[in-house]
Scaffold this motif. Structure first.
Motif, mmCIF file in Angstrom:
data_model
loop_
_atom_site.group_PDB
_atom_site.id
_atom_site.type_symbol
_atom_site.label_atom_id
_atom_site.label_comp_id
_atom_site.label_asym_id
_atom_site.label_seq_id
_atom_site.Cartn_x
_atom_site.Cartn_y
_atom_site.Cartn_z
ATOM 1 N N THR A 108 -39.175 -43.367 62.199
ATOM 2 C CA THR A 108 -40.363 -42.549 61.980
ATOM 3 C C THR A 108 -40.955 -42.957 60.636
ATOM 4 O OG1 THR A 108 -39.275 -40.783 60.743
ATOM 5 C CG2 THR A 108 -39.193 -40.636 63.139
ATOM 6 N N SER A 109 -42.083 -42.375 60.311
ATOM 7 C CA SER A 109 -42.704 -42.689 59.015
ATOM 8 C C SER A 109 -42.212 -41.741 57.917
ATOM 9 C CB SER A 109 -44.227 -42.610 59.123
ATOM 10 O OG SER A 109 -44.615 -41.300 59.500
ATOM 11 N N SER A 110 -41.274 -40.845 58.258
ATOM 12 C CA SER A 110 -40.747 -39.886 57.278
ATOM 13 C C SER A 110 -39.297 -40.181 56.932
ATOM 14 C CB SER A 110 -40.850 -38.456 57.814
ATOM 15 O OG SER A 110 -42.195 -38.088 57.969
ATOM 16 N N VAL A 111 -38.954 -39.966 55.655
ATOM 17 C CA VAL A 111 -37.574 -40.113 55.206
ATOM 18 C C VAL A 111 -37.138 -38.843 54.491
ATOM 19 C CG1 VAL A 111 -37.670 -42.621 54.982
ATOM 20 C CG2 VAL A 111 -38.260 -41.193 53.032
ATOM 21 N N VAL A 112 -35.847 -38.581 54.562
ATOM 22 C CA VAL A 112 -35.277 -37.424 53.867
ATOM 23 C C VAL A 112 -34.446 -37.923 52.695
ATOM 24 C CG1 VAL A 112 -33.699 -35.464 54.048
ATOM 25 C CG2 VAL A 112 -35.239 -35.991 55.935
ATOM 26 N N ILE A 113 -34.651 -37.299 51.546
ATOM 27 C CA ILE A 113 -33.890 -37.659 50.341
ATOM 28 C C ILE A 113 -33.001 -36.481 49.968
ATOM 29 C CG2 ILE A 113 -34.032 -38.461 47.958
ATOM 30 C CD1 ILE A 113 -36.952 -39.212 48.529
ATOM 31 N N THR A 114 -31.693 -36.715 49.899
ATOM 32 C CA THR A 114 -30.765 -35.669 49.481
ATOM 33 C C THR A 114 -30.127 -36.049 48.156
ATOM 34 O OG1 THR A 114 -29.036 -36.694 50.840
ATOM 35 C CG2 THR A 114 -30.269 -34.878 51.823
ATOM 36 N N ASN A 115 -29.422 -35.104 47.573
ATOM 37 C CA ASN A 115 -28.752 -35.283 46.280
ATOM 38 C C ASN A 115 -29.742 -35.368 45.110
ATOM 39 O OD1 ASN A 115 -26.173 -35.356 45.087
ATOM 40 N ND2 ASN A 115 -26.366 -37.542 44.670
ATOM 41 N N LEU A 116 -30.919 -34.785 45.309
ATOM 42 C CA LEU A 116 -31.895 -34.727 44.208
ATOM 43 C C LEU A 116 -31.462 -33.676 43.189
ATOM 44 C CD1 LEU A 116 -35.328 -34.721 46.087
ATOM 45 C CD2 LEU A 116 -34.636 -36.391 44.372
ATOM 46 N N PRO A 117 -31.579 -33.957 41.895
ATOM 47 C CA PRO A 117 -31.307 -32.916 40.895
ATOM 48 C C PRO A 117 -32.224 -31.711 41.144
ATOM 49 C CG PRO A 117 -31.452 -35.068 39.845
ATOM 50 C CD PRO A 117 -31.885 -35.262 41.265
ATOM 51 N N LYS A 118 -31.720 -30.509 40.923
ATOM 52 C CA LYS A 118 -32.498 -29.301 41.223
ATOM 53 C C LYS A 118 -33.805 -29.216 40.447
ATOM 54 C CE LYS A 118 -29.409 -25.895 43.200
ATOM 55 N NZ LYS A 118 -28.955 -24.491 43.128
ATOM 56 N N THR A 119 -33.858 -29.884 39.311
ATOM 57 C CA THR A 119 -35.065 -29.819 38.470
ATOM 58 C C THR A 119 -36.109 -30.880 38.848
ATOM 59 O OG1 THR A 119 -33.967 -31.246 36.852
ATOM 60 C CG2 THR A 119 -33.784 -28.856 36.524
#
Length: 299
Positions: free
Chosen positions: A189-200
């Protein structure tokens, strides 16, 4: 009598199968390596690795050639003891020349294979046990014969079965790999999910990583990522998304995890399947029509 012979044949095949399963797996990789080392100085055009099918044939024939003439098949009138020591004592009591008894895998088996030091011992024991079966009440109901693995034809059948099993396994793995490749193509798809981002993390910071992003949404993380944030980034094309998941990105020293946004694809696929099930109609329209039919039926 015919039924008895069929049972004996079936039991012996199971015993042979157990004998094969109880031993270590064929060292196919090891054999191939040894072959390579032996042929290091040979001309490359004449030396080649043996195929797995060839190694299977070679090793099974070698194994049963060594055992040929040293074993007997025995079937008892009653189930053999489950305890290994009792089993060993019962089977070896048939004849003093028996050196080993192979316990079947089946829990309540009545048959087994017994081994001798030599063909001479085997033949002597076979003749004497047959005499005891006819004259001694303690041997009543016992059946003894040469094992099928003494036959070259039966060993060839074993080789064919093993090779067929190998081929089926290979085909299954290829099919599984092909299915995974198809699934990968379908989830692009043209969308990606990013996890493990700092909360800020802010939208602007994510934008710095994806300057051409069409849309960026940041939400609190879930599950094992609940102590961080997650972002859904929609890019202009599926090719952009493919390139994005291959990148190694980080924010503030924290490595980010990227994957395709398959949830959107699943929802889309689910809707398509529902439409097909409802003859092309949307689930809402199909639901309304079903409700009208129910009302008419009640009237």
């Amino acid at each position: 009598m015919k039924k008895k012979l069929e049972e004996t044949s079936s039991d012996e095949e199971e015993s042979v199968a157990d004998d094969s399963e109880n031993e270590d797996e064929l060292d196919l990789a090891g054999s191939a390596t040894e072959s390579d080392e032996d042929n290091v100085d040979e001309d490359e055009t004449t030396s080649r690795k043996k195929t797995k099918a060839e190694l299977i044939e070679e090793q099974i024939h070698s194994k049963y050639e060594q055992l040929k003439g040293t074993r007997l098949y025995v079937r008892f009138p009653h189930k053999l003891p489950l305890d290994s020591q009792e089993f060993d004592a019962k089977v070896k009591s048939l004849h003093p020349l028996i050196t080993k008894a192979a316990k079947p895998r089946q829990k309540h088996a009545r048959f087994c294979l017994v081994e001798f030091k030599s063909k001479k011992d085997r033949d002597k024991a076979l003749a004497e046990i047959k005499v005891s079966i006819e004259s001694d009440a303690a041997y009543k109901g016992i059946f003894i014969s040469l094992p099928k693995t003494d036959s070259e034809e039966f060993v060839n059948e074993l080789v064919a079965r093993k090779q067929q099993s190998l081929e089926k396994k290979k085909s299954k793995n290829l099919l599984k790999r092909a299915s995974k490749q198809v699934q990968r193509k379908e989830i692009f798809t043209s969308s990606v999910v990013i996890t493990n981002l700092p909360k800020t993390t802010s939208v602007a910071q994510v934008r710095n990583l994806f300057e051409t992003a069409v849309d960026i949404q940041i939400k609190p993380g879930k599950g094992k990522y609940r102590d961080s944030s997650a972002a859904t980034v929609t890019l202009p094309t599926t090719m952009d998304a493919r390139n994005a998941v291959k990148r190694e990105l980080s924010i503030g020293g924290t490595k980010l995890n990227l994957r395709f946004h398959t949830q959107q694809q699943k929802k889309r696929t689910g809707k398509i399947l529902k439409r097909k099930a409802n003859n092309g109609e949307s689930p809402q329209i199909a639901k309304q029509k079903k409700a009208k039919r129910t009302i008419k039926a009640d009237k």
